[in-house]
Write a protein that holds these residues in place. Structure first.
Motif, PDB file in Angstrom:
ATOM      1  N   GLN A   1       0.834  -1.196   0.000  1.00 13.52           N
ATOM      2  CA  GLN A   1       0.000   0.000   0.000  1.00 13.52           C
ATOM      3  C   GLN A   1       0.874   1.254   0.000  1.00 13.52           C
ATOM      4  OE1 GLN A   1      -2.451   0.966   3.561  1.00 13.52           O
ATOM      5  NE2 GLN A   1      -4.103   1.335   2.104  1.00 13.52           N
ATOM      6  N   LEU A   2       1.949   1.231   0.800  1.00  6.65           N
ATOM      7  CA  LEU A   2       2.841   2.397   0.847  1.00  6.65           C
ATOM      8  C   LEU A   2       3.521   2.611  -0.514  1.00  6.65           C
ATOM      9  CD1 LEU A   2       4.554   2.211   4.356  1.00  6.65           C
ATOM     10  CD2 LEU A   2       2.402   3.264   3.678  1.00  6.65           C
TER      11      LEU A   2
ATOM     12  N   ARG B   1       2.218   1.843  -3.405  1.00 10.99           N
ATOM     13  CA  ARG B   1       1.209   2.443  -4.292  1.00 10.99           C
ATOM     14  C   ARG B   1       1.018   3.926  -3.946  1.00 10.99           C
ATOM     15  NH1 ARG B   1      -1.568  -2.344  -2.848  1.00 10.99           N
ATOM     16  NH2 ARG B   1      -2.990  -1.159  -1.535  1.00 10.99           N
ATOM     17  N   GLY B   2       1.014   4.218  -2.643  1.00 16.96           N
ATOM     18  CA  GLY B   2       0.856   5.612  -2.211  1.00 16.96           C
ATOM     19  C   GLY B   2       2.006   6.480  -2.702  1.00 16.96           C
TER      20      GLY B   2
ATOM     21  N   TYR C   1       1.663   9.766  -4.973  1.00 17.18           N
ATOM     22  CA  TYR C   1       2.289  11.032  -4.603  1.00 17.18           C
ATOM     23  C   TYR C   1       3.190  11.512  -5.739  1.00 17.18           C
ATOM     24  CZ  TYR C   1       5.532  14.426  -2.910  1.00 17.18           C
ATOM     25  OH  TYR C   1       6.285  15.564  -2.824  1.00 17.18           O
TER      26      TYR C   1
ATOM     27  N   ALA D   1      -7.745  11.114   3.280  1.00 17.42           N
ATOM     28  CA  ALA D   1      -8.520  10.339   2.295  1.00 17.42           C
ATOM     29  C   ALA D   1      -9.888  10.986   2.065  1.00 17.42           C
ATOM     30  CB  ALA D   1      -8.678   8.897   2.765  1.00 17.42           C
TER      31      ALA D   1
ATOM     32  N   GLU E   1      -7.344   4.800  -4.317  1.00 12.90           N
ATOM     33  CA  GLU E   1      -6.193   5.704  -4.488  1.00 12.90           C
ATOM     34  C   GLU E   1      -6.073   6.639  -3.289  1.00 12.90           C
ATOM     35  OE1 GLU E   1      -5.953   6.287  -9.346  1.00 12.90           O
ATOM     36  OE2 GLU E   1      -7.021   7.768  -8.166  1.00 12.90           O
TER      37      GLU E   1
ATOM     38  N   ASP F   1      -4.744   4.783  -0.266  1.00 12.24           N
ATOM     39  CA  ASP F   1      -3.330   4.406  -0.426  1.00 12.24           C
ATOM     40  C   ASP F   1      -2.400   5.603  -0.219  1.00 12.24           C
ATOM     41  OD1 ASP F   1      -4.112   1.839  -0.931  1.00 12.24           O
ATOM     42  OD2 ASP F   1      -3.765   1.909  -3.095  1.00 12.24           O
ATOM     43  N   VAL F   2      -2.740   6.737  -0.805  1.00  9.85           N
ATOM     44  CA  VAL F   2      -1.842   7.896  -0.665  1.00  9.85           C
ATOM     45  C   VAL F   2      -1.930   8.449   0.764  1.00  9.85           C
ATOM     46  CG1 VAL F   2      -3.377   9.742  -1.494  1.00  9.85           C
ATOM     47  CG2 VAL F   2      -0.917   9.928  -1.862  1.00  9.85           C
TER      48      VAL F   2
ATOM     49  N   PHE G   1       0.345   6.324   2.823  1.00  9.25           N
ATOM     50  CA  PHE G   1       1.728   6.734   2.560  1.00  9.25           C
ATOM     51  C   PHE G   1       2.079   8.000   3.357  1.00  9.25           C
ATOM     52  CE2 PHE G   1       4.547   9.482  -0.033  1.00  9.25           C
ATOM     53  CZ  PHE G   1       5.718   8.751   0.102  1.00  9.25           C
TER      54      PHE G   1
END
Ligand code: HEC
Length: 287
Positions: free
Chosen positions: A46-47, A49-50, A54, A158, A230, A233-234, A237
């Motif tokens: 997940q990080l 993808r984040g 970013y 989010a 999305e 995930d961000v 991060f």
């Protein structure tokens, strides 16, 4: 300080205290994150993808000036393999004041360099944003209490990213900014207030155009790129950039709680053993 003391006391006494709803007019979604709870840890995929979101979207405006490229390879974080982390850093240039006889010049970034400041002046740095904002307010009430969910910085971010809606009819068409139901700190038209000055629609108008619409990036692991995926995930991060050692902190805390519990049991037993000869039998029943 006094306020938090009062809250603690109220909590300790178990008084059902109505949470002072400071941002009742913003709507924060209770998204779930793998790092939540006493055993929660960051999800490496997940990080990653984040980081990708970013890099491909947010970095156009926002900086991460307190995060170094090197940390991307750290255990417990995105944990990029060493060569990938180096390759990531090498995509960027940094201004190095020591170059060109003190005049400074650009050079390729190395793992020791930092992501750098926001490219857009009025876009805040995101390094610590997840710790600077709270999604949840008050100890009691809905499922959004801080007592059980933490501060909700990830949920807040989010929710901002998924919180854009068509502006309500009460607003003038040319009102500055973008209507967002999760953002409380922006502009708000008088025409959307009632006679007492209370807001009639949630949220406010934010200066950031909707950065994510869904399907903005394509993930190598084929993970869903729907808008709310999305956004989460961000946000995860950004929680990692704000508190990279959260998992380690939780482990230490848990070990401390277990250790102190054991100690309490041992002290109780020792106390009982020490005093046993001095307590006449059967006294208990009399009392
Ligand atoms: C086009 C430039 C731009 C892009 C791209 C952009 N932002 Fe922003 N962002 C801004 C600006 C400007 C603000 C300040 C808005 C305000 O205070 O009204 C902001 C504010 C924020 C805030 C702070 C809200 C608060 O409570 O103060 C967060 C969080 C945020 N952005 C996250 C993101 C994330 C995550 C991305 C990538 C998915 C992103 N932004 C992409 C321009 C941008």
């Amino acid at each position: 300080m006094l306020k938090s003391l009062a809250l603690t006391v109220a909590l300790a006494l178990g008084l059902p205290m109505a949470a002072a709803a400071q941002h009742a007019e913003a709507h924060v979604e209770n998204y779930s994150f793998p790092y939540e709870g006493p055993f929660g840890t960051f999800d490496q995929n997940q990080l990653q993808r984040g980081l990708q979101i970013y890099t491909e979207v947010c970095a156009a405006c926002h900086g991460l000036e307190y995060v170094s490229y090197r940390t991307l390879a750290e255990e417990g974080g995105p944990a990029l393999p060493e060569d990938q982390m180096r390759a990531y850093a090498a995509q960027f240039e940094v201004f190095d004041e020591s170059l060109a006889d003190g005049e400074g010049d650009y050079r390729t970034a190395t793992p020791a360099d930092y992501f750098g400041q926001s490219a857009l002046g009025n876009a805040p740095d995101l390094s610590l944003m997840a710790k600077a904002r709270a999604g949840f307010h008050g100890p009691y009430g809905t499922g959004l209490s801080q007592l059980f969910n933490g501060m909700g910085g990830g949920e807040y971010i989010a929710s901002i990213l998924t919180g854009y809606h068509e502006a309500p009819e009460c607003a003038p068409e040319d009102f500055d900014g973008y209507y967002n139901v999760a953002f409380a700190a922006g502009g708000y038209p008088d025409s959307c207030k009632d006679e007492d000055g209370h807001h009639t629609v949630p949220g406010s108008w934010i200066g950031m155009p909707p950065p994510l619409l869904g399907e903005d990036v394509t993930f190598a692991d084929d993970h869903s790129n729907e808008l709310h995926h999305e956004a989460v995930d961000v946000a995860a991060f950004l929680m990692w950039t704000a508190e990279p050692h959260m998992a380690a902190r939780k482990q230490v805390g848990l070990a401390g709680v277990i250790g102190l519990t054991l100690l309490a049991v041992l002290l109780y037993l020792t106390n009982k053993r020490l005093w046993a000869p001095h307590k006449p039998k059967g006294r208990k029943e009399e009392a």
